[in-house]
Design a protein around this motif. Structure first.
Motif, PDB file in Angstrom:
ATOM      1  N   PHE A  21       0.824  -1.205   0.000  1.00  0.00           N
ATOM      2  CA  PHE A  21       0.000   0.000   0.000  1.00  0.00           C
ATOM      3  C   PHE A  21       0.861   1.259   0.000  1.00  0.00           C
ATOM      4  O   PHE A  21       0.672   2.152  -0.825  1.00  0.00           O
ATOM      5  N   SER A  25       1.437   1.868  -3.728  1.00  0.00           N
ATOM      6  CA  SER A  25       0.106   2.474  -3.854  1.00  0.00           C
ATOM      7  C   SER A  25      -0.956   1.483  -4.324  1.00  0.00           C
ATOM      8  O   SER A  25      -1.851   1.822  -5.095  1.00  0.00           O
ATOM      9  N   GLN A  27      -4.189  -0.189  -3.944  1.00  0.00           N
ATOM     10  CA  GLN A  27      -5.409   0.135  -3.204  1.00  0.00           C
ATOM     11  C   GLN A  27      -6.026  -1.086  -2.519  1.00  0.00           C
ATOM     12  O   GLN A  27      -6.573  -0.978  -1.424  1.00  0.00           O
ATOM     13  N   GLY A  30      -4.452  -1.643   0.659  1.00  0.00           N
ATOM     14  CA  GLY A  30      -4.948  -0.685   1.649  1.00  0.00           C
ATOM     15  C   GLY A  30      -6.213  -1.178   2.318  1.00  0.00           C
ATOM     16  O   GLY A  30      -6.397  -1.011   3.525  1.00  0.00           O
ATOM     17  N   THR A  31      -7.080  -1.804   1.542  1.00  0.00           N
ATOM     18  CA  THR A  31      -8.310  -2.380   2.108  1.00  0.00           C
ATOM     19  C   THR A  31      -7.961  -3.489   3.095  1.00  0.00           C
ATOM     20  O   THR A  31      -8.550  -3.578   4.179  1.00  0.00           O
TER      21      THR A  31
END
Length: 58
Positions: A21, A25, A27, A30-31
């Motif tokens: 993440f 980057s 996503q 990130g979840t």
């Protein structure tokens, strides 16, 4: 010490998703980080309650 090991295992299991993440980057990672952090919060609360119960019994 079992609870401490659970805590460590959870944090270590999130390491790859943190890297994906923040460094790449990603996503979806990130979840997964958010989900893992919620699990960490819940585990921490369980441990807090358990410690308080043990402390009160002593």
């Amino acid at each position: 010490m079992k609870r401490y090991e659970q805590l460590l295992d959870l944090v270590q299991s999130l390491e790859g998703d943190f890297e994906k993440f923040y460094d790449k980057s990603n996503q979806a990672a990130g979840t997964r980080v958010r989900k893992g952090m919620q699990e960490l919060k819940n585990l921490a609360q369980e441990i807090r309650v358990e410690v308080q119960d043990i402390k009160n019994k002593a």
